[in-house]
Write a protein that holds these residues in place. Structure first.
Motif, PDB file in Angstrom:
ATOM      1  N   HIS A  76       0.860  -1.189   0.000  1.00  0.00           N
ATOM      2  CA  HIS A  76       0.000   0.000   0.000  1.00  0.00           C
ATOM      3  C   HIS A  76       0.888   1.228   0.000  1.00  0.00           C
ATOM      4  CE1 HIS A  76      -2.527   3.247   1.625  1.00  0.00           C
ATOM      5  NE2 HIS A  76      -3.562   2.571   1.159  1.00  0.00           N
ATOM      6  N   ASP A  77       0.647   2.154  -0.908  1.00  0.00           N
ATOM      7  CA  ASP A  77       1.451   3.370  -1.002  1.00  0.00           C
ATOM      8  C   ASP A  77       0.779   4.508  -0.241  1.00  0.00           C
ATOM      9  OD1 ASP A  77       3.743   2.695  -2.665  1.00  0.00           O
ATOM     10  OD2 ASP A  77       2.286   2.374  -4.269  1.00  0.00           O
ATOM     11  N   GLY A  78       1.579   5.252   0.526  1.00  0.00           N
ATOM     12  CA  GLY A  78       1.076   6.420   1.220  1.00  0.00           C
ATOM     13  C   GLY A  78       0.459   6.094   2.565  1.00  0.00           C
ATOM     14  N   ILE A  79       0.092   7.142   3.287  1.00  0.00           N
ATOM     15  CA  ILE A  79      -0.479   6.977   4.611  1.00  0.00           C
ATOM     16  C   ILE A  79      -1.969   6.662   4.518  1.00  0.00           C
ATOM     17  CG2 ILE A  79       1.248   8.409   5.757  1.00  0.00           C
ATOM     18  CD1 ILE A  79      -0.590  10.742   5.559  1.00  0.00           C
ATOM     19  N   GLU A  80      -2.609   6.551   5.697  1.00  0.00           N
ATOM     20  CA  GLU A  80      -3.962   6.004   5.740  1.00  0.00           C
ATOM     21  C   GLU A  80      -4.995   6.801   4.951  1.00  0.00           C
ATOM     22  OE1 GLU A  80      -2.040   6.594   8.332  1.00  0.00           O
ATOM     23  OE2 GLU A  80      -2.106   4.961   9.795  1.00  0.00           O
ATOM     24  N   PHE A  81      -4.788   8.123   4.823  1.00  0.00           N
ATOM     25  CA  PHE A  81      -5.870   8.905   4.235  1.00  0.00           C
ATOM     26  C   PHE A  81      -5.607   9.362   2.810  1.00  0.00           C
ATOM     27  CE2 PHE A  81      -3.462  11.681   7.162  1.00  0.00           C
ATOM     28  CZ  PHE A  81      -3.000  12.670   6.315  1.00  0.00           C
ATOM     29  N   VAL A  82      -4.723   8.662   2.093  1.00  0.00           N
ATOM     30  CA  VAL A  82      -4.479   9.084   0.709  1.00  0.00           C
ATOM     31  C   VAL A  82      -5.675   8.805  -0.205  1.00  0.00           C
ATOM     32  CG1 VAL A  82      -1.973   8.958   0.886  1.00  0.00           C
ATOM     33  CG2 VAL A  82      -3.262   6.935   0.166  1.00  0.00           C
ATOM     34  N   ASP A  83      -6.565   7.893   0.201  1.00  0.00           N
ATOM     35  CA  ASP A  83      -7.794   7.711  -0.584  1.00  0.00           C
ATOM     36  C   ASP A  83      -8.526   9.040  -0.754  1.00  0.00           C
ATOM     37  OD1 ASP A  83      -7.112   5.046  -0.294  1.00  0.00           O
ATOM     38  OD2 ASP A  83      -9.019   4.433   0.594  1.00  0.00           O
ATOM     39  N   SER A  84      -8.512   9.854   0.297  1.00  0.00           N
ATOM     40  CA  SER A  84      -9.268  11.107   0.258  1.00  0.00           C
ATOM     41  C   SER A  84      -8.754  12.042  -0.821  1.00  0.00           C
ATOM     42  CB  SER A  84      -9.212  11.810   1.621  1.00  0.00           C
ATOM     43  OG  SER A  84      -7.906  12.289   1.916  1.00  0.00           O
ATOM     44  N   GLU A  85      -7.463  11.978  -1.137  1.00  0.00           N
ATOM     45  CA  GLU A  85      -6.927  12.871  -2.175  1.00  0.00           C
ATOM     46  C   GLU A  85      -7.470  12.489  -3.552  1.00  0.00           C
ATOM     47  OE1 GLU A  85      -5.825  15.159  -0.622  1.00  0.00           O
ATOM     48  OE2 GLU A  85      -5.271  14.125   1.216  1.00  0.00           O
ATOM     49  N   VAL A  86      -7.639  11.193  -3.765  1.00  0.00           N
ATOM     50  CA  VAL A  86      -8.244  10.746  -5.024  1.00  0.00           C
ATOM     51  C   VAL A  86      -9.687  11.239  -5.099  1.00  0.00           C
ATOM     52  CG1 VAL A  86      -8.818   8.740  -6.440  1.00  0.00           C
ATOM     53  CG2 VAL A  86      -6.706   8.746  -5.064  1.00  0.00           C
ATOM     54  N   TYR A  87     -10.393  11.191  -3.985  1.00  0.00           N
ATOM     55  CA  TYR A  87     -11.784  11.642  -3.975  1.00  0.00           C
ATOM     56  C   TYR A  87     -11.890  13.148  -4.192  1.00  0.00           C
ATOM     57  CZ  TYR A  87     -12.419   7.031  -1.799  1.00  0.00           C
ATOM     58  OH  TYR A  87     -12.409   5.687  -1.531  1.00  0.00           O
ATOM     59  N   LYS A  88     -10.981  13.919  -3.586  1.00  0.00           N
ATOM     60  CA  LYS A  88     -11.007  15.367  -3.818  1.00  0.00           C
ATOM     61  C   LYS A  88     -10.708  15.690  -5.275  1.00  0.00           C
ATOM     62  CE  LYS A  88      -8.496  16.304  -0.068  1.00  0.00           C
ATOM     63  NZ  LYS A  88      -7.634  17.068   0.853  1.00  0.00           N
ATOM     64  N   LEU A  89      -9.823  14.900  -5.884  1.00  0.00           N
ATOM     65  CA  LEU A  89      -9.550  15.094  -7.304  1.00  0.00           C
ATOM     66  C   LEU A  89     -10.798  14.774  -8.131  1.00  0.00           C
ATOM     67  CD1 LEU A  89      -7.615  15.695  -9.627  1.00  0.00           C
ATOM     68  CD2 LEU A  89      -6.915  13.284  -9.558  1.00  0.00           C
ATOM     69  N   LEU A  90     -11.506  13.708  -7.778  1.00  0.00           N
ATOM     70  CA  LEU A  90     -12.742  13.396  -8.491  1.00  0.00           C
ATOM     71  C   LEU A  90     -13.759  14.517  -8.329  1.00  0.00           C
ATOM     72  CD1 LEU A  90     -13.226   9.590  -7.725  1.00  0.00           C
ATOM     73  CD2 LEU A  90     -12.736  10.625  -9.950  1.00  0.00           C
ATOM     74  N   GLU A  91     -13.826  15.110  -7.141  1.00  0.00           N
ATOM     75  CA  GLU A  91     -14.735  16.240  -6.955  1.00  0.00           C
ATOM     76  C   GLU A  91     -14.338  17.405  -7.858  1.00  0.00           C
ATOM     77  OE1 GLU A  91     -16.300  19.449  -3.615  1.00  0.00           O
ATOM     78  OE2 GLU A  91     -15.095  17.746  -2.954  1.00  0.00           O
ATOM     79  N   ALA A  92     -13.029  17.702  -7.899  1.00  0.00           N
ATOM     80  CA  ALA A  92     -12.561  18.786  -8.770  1.00  0.00           C
ATOM     81  C   ALA A  92     -12.921  18.509 -10.224  1.00  0.00           C
ATOM     82  CB  ALA A  92     -11.049  18.962  -8.616  1.00  0.00           C
ATOM     83  N   MET A  93     -12.709  17.268 -10.658  1.00  0.00           N
ATOM     84  CA  MET A  93     -13.036  16.909 -12.039  1.00  0.00           C
ATOM     85  C   MET A  93     -14.524  17.065 -12.311  1.00  0.00           C
ATOM     86  SD  MET A  93     -10.761  13.480 -12.639  1.00  0.00           S
ATOM     87  CE  MET A  93      -9.022  13.542 -13.089  1.00  0.00           C
ATOM     88  N   ALA A  94     -15.357  16.647 -11.349  1.00  0.00           N
ATOM     89  CA  ALA A  94     -16.805  16.744 -11.550  1.00  0.00           C
ATOM     90  C   ALA A  94     -17.243  18.194 -11.701  1.00  0.00           C
ATOM     91  CB  ALA A  94     -17.529  16.079 -10.387  1.00  0.00           C
TER      92      ALA A  94
END
Length: 636
Positions: A76-94
């Motif tokens: 697993h790459d990164g710390i526990e909350f790196v999933d949230s960065e992918v989600y914020k990027l998806l929000e930006a894209m939306a």
């Protein structure tokens, strides 16, 4: 399932079921040119792609692929909350897709959503760091695991998709996950909270967007569970750090970890509004007022402690040790906007403008490919240029860094810039309210009748000339904010002056499209003096011009002088330059003496000079420099 939604379900990041002012969505308001359009184009052309490229490169997105194929426990790459960065990027894209309908971005977005969705488990749970064999159990570390925090950002990504007119895969993923969270933490589940608030406003917005009252009920439960000291503390992280020291409605100010505090307060406003809890709303209003009066930097930034990224005590605002995290500034905008919608008070719009233009926009480099995480107001040493291909420590980048080991700020900037038009204007049953300025087109309706408004301020925030043209068949009330800094603003309609009241000029009439409301907001540079209770700032002043905080940067000093050699002359006013000010100063000797103390005030050799002050958000774009916002006065 349909891919599109009825227009009544579109809107911006915040859409309360009841409020004094109705926020306008991307289908109703947009920047068509000028300063903010340029920032949104930078976000679209550079920031979003930069975030995507880095998260692909360092494996944060790949975590979802490995979760889907069953190998993420091994790597697993990164710390526990790196999933949230992918989600914020998806929000930006939306939000960006709602603004531009870019075909290439739409395909990239679709592919990324599919990779995220593939990692969702049959019962709806979705996190790449917990729950599988070889990983820690689900919800086993509510203090630091950030599971619910990450879920919240996925919910907000789904809200962005709903509010831009779609009901597709990311929305389905969010529904299944929210239902799982309700089963786990609802009335028949765990009586617990997350160490990092975020799920509270996210559940509230998801409940609003999908007309699902269970999600709103759960958001209320999470708010009410705060303050029971259930989260385990450490030597350095207290219950206050987690906002678990007192119930939300009993607190008098924002405190603890600044981002956590802002997100929790935003969620509390959402809950208060949806459940008619006037006491809870009044508590957050009280906390906001105290925080703005005693714990906020001139830029709108908050958080003066590097340790724990926390608020300091009242008036503890050292400029050289300011943490002022970018995410905390974004949280401040989120909270102030919610309070503005409920009250219509111009003070909230003033703080939003100050914070966006100074504390948020200072983060991205002018090319959109490097960022500040923490934002000092006084840089004493020349920064070191970070490598463009290496991770940086989040708070130790003396120049903007391309990416951080904790990179919450770049993706937060991306989603904010993509949706920034949502903070511009509102409507009410009898009119439209303009809170921010730029080149803006508004198309909405008032009492069922269409209203079209053109706002043109091509030079803003550097030039204060604004025109507002209204095309509406019926009588409406147009309210336009006059910023608190704009004393002496000249406002006229048809050659007749219009006077502001309570921060807005208000005109009720049938408007003639050939007769715009004209504003001339004064852009004369002004000295700003700190409250004497701010120990670190006694004997100093800052220079502001319009909505912009200015700073002196060593790049603009003669012979490479250090900014600490500058003494600001208060007996001669600064004069305006195209985007800043020319300030008369004294330059003191930089020679070291044998002892820095004495029985009489120091009388250093001084030479008169005029230096250029530039907008704070632009600093450090010309290489390493020293910088300061508050400058010692020549007579001090």
């Amino acid at each position: 399932m349909t891919d599109t939604l009825d227009a009544t379900r579109t809107g911006g990041p915040v859409s309360p079921s009841r409020s004094a002012l109705r926020p306008l969505g991307q289908d109703e308001v947009r920047f068509v040119g000028g300063f903010w359009a340029e920032k949104q184009e930078l976000n679209a052309s550079a920031v979003i792609d930069h975030c995507l490229t880095w998260m692909e490169r360092i494996g944060w997105i790949g975590n979802f692929d490995r979760a889907a194929d069953g190998t993420v426990a091994e790597h697993h790459d990164g710390i526990e909350f790196v999933d949230s960065e992918v989600y914020k990027l998806l929000e930006a894209m939306a939000w960006e897709l709602g603004r531009t309908q870019d075909a290439a971005l739409a395909e990239t977005y679709r592919s990324l959503v599919e990779r995220v969705a593939a990692a969702q488990e049959p019962d709806g749970y979705l996190h790449t760091s917990f729950g599988r064999e070889g990983q820690r159990p689900r919800f086993s570390d509510l203090e630091w695991g950030h599971e619910l925090y990450c879920f919240g950002h996925l919910f907000q990504a789904a809200v962005a998709r709903v509010r831009t007119g779609h009901d597709d895969l990311i929305v389905d993923v969010a529904r299944r996950l929210a239902d799982h969270v309700y089963r786990e933490f609802g009335p028949d589940g765990r009586d617990a909270i997350c160490g990092h608030p975020e799920i509270e406003p996210a559940l509230a917005e998801l409940g609003r967007a999908l007309s699902e009252p269970r999600y709103l009920d759960l958001a209320r439960s999470f708010i009410e569970r705060r303050g029971r000291r259930r989260l385990k503390t450490t030597l350095f992280q207290s219950s206050e750090y987690f906002l678990d020291d007192v119930p939300v409605r009993d607190a008098d100010t924002l405190r603890g970890h600044a981002v956590r505090a802002e997100y929790l307060a935003a969620g509390a406003v959402d809950v208060a509004v949806e459940f008619g809890d006037d006491a809870l709303l009044a508590a957050v209003e009280r906390q906001w007022a105290h925080t703005v009066a005693t714990r906020t930097y001139l830029t709108g930034g908050v958080g003066s402690h590097h340790q724990n990224e926390e608020f300091g005590s009242d008036f503890e605002l050292p400029p050289d040790r300011a943490y002022a995290e970018t995410c905390a500034a974004i949280g401040s905008v989120m909270l102030s906007w919610r309070l503005l919608l409920q009250s219509g008070d111009a003070a909230y719009a003033d703080v939003i403008e100050r914070t966006l233009l100074n504390a948020v926009l200072v983060s991205p480099r002018e090319d959109g490919r490097a960022f500040y995480y923490a934002n000092t107001l006084h840089q004493r040493e020349l920064g070191s240029v970070p490598a463009e291909d290496q991770l940086s420590e989040r708070a130790e980048a003396s120049l903007r860094a391309p990416w951080f080991e904790v990179s919450c700020c770049p993706t937060n900037v991306a989603r904010t810039l993509a949706s920034v038009a949502s903070y511009v204007a509102t409507a009410s049953p009898d009119g439209v309210q303009l809170h921010q300025f730029g080149d803006i087109d508004i198309e909405t309706s008032v009492a069922g009748s269409p209203v079209r408004i053109q706002v043109r301020a091509p030079g803003y925030p550097f030039d204060g000339r604004v025109s507002v043209t209204v095309d509406a068949a019926e009588e409406i009330e147009l309210s336009v904010r006059i910023p608190s800094w704009a004393s002496g603003a000249d406002v006229s309609l048809g050659g007749e002056p219009v006077l502001p009241k309570d921060g807005y000029v208000r005109v009720r009439r049938v408007f003639d499209p050939a007769e715009p409301l004209l504003l001339d907001l004064p852009m004369t540079p002004r000295l700003t003096y700190p409250d004497p209770r701010i120990d670190a700032l006694r004997g100093t002043a800052a220079v502001e011009r319009g909505p912009l905080v200015l700073c002196v940067e060593s790049t603009d000093l003669p012979d490479g002088d250090h900014v600490d050699a500058v003494r600001l002359r208060s007996d001669t006013a600064p004069t305006a330059t195209p985007d800043g000010a020319a300030a008369p100063v004294d330059l003191v000797s930089s020679a070291f003496g044998g002892w820095p103390y004495g029985t009489a005030p120091h009388a250093d050799p001084r030479t008169a000079a005029v230096v250029e002050l530039r907008p704070y958000f632009q600093w450090a774009n010309r290489g390493p420099s020293t910088m300061r916002v508050f400058i010692p006065l020549a007579g001090a």
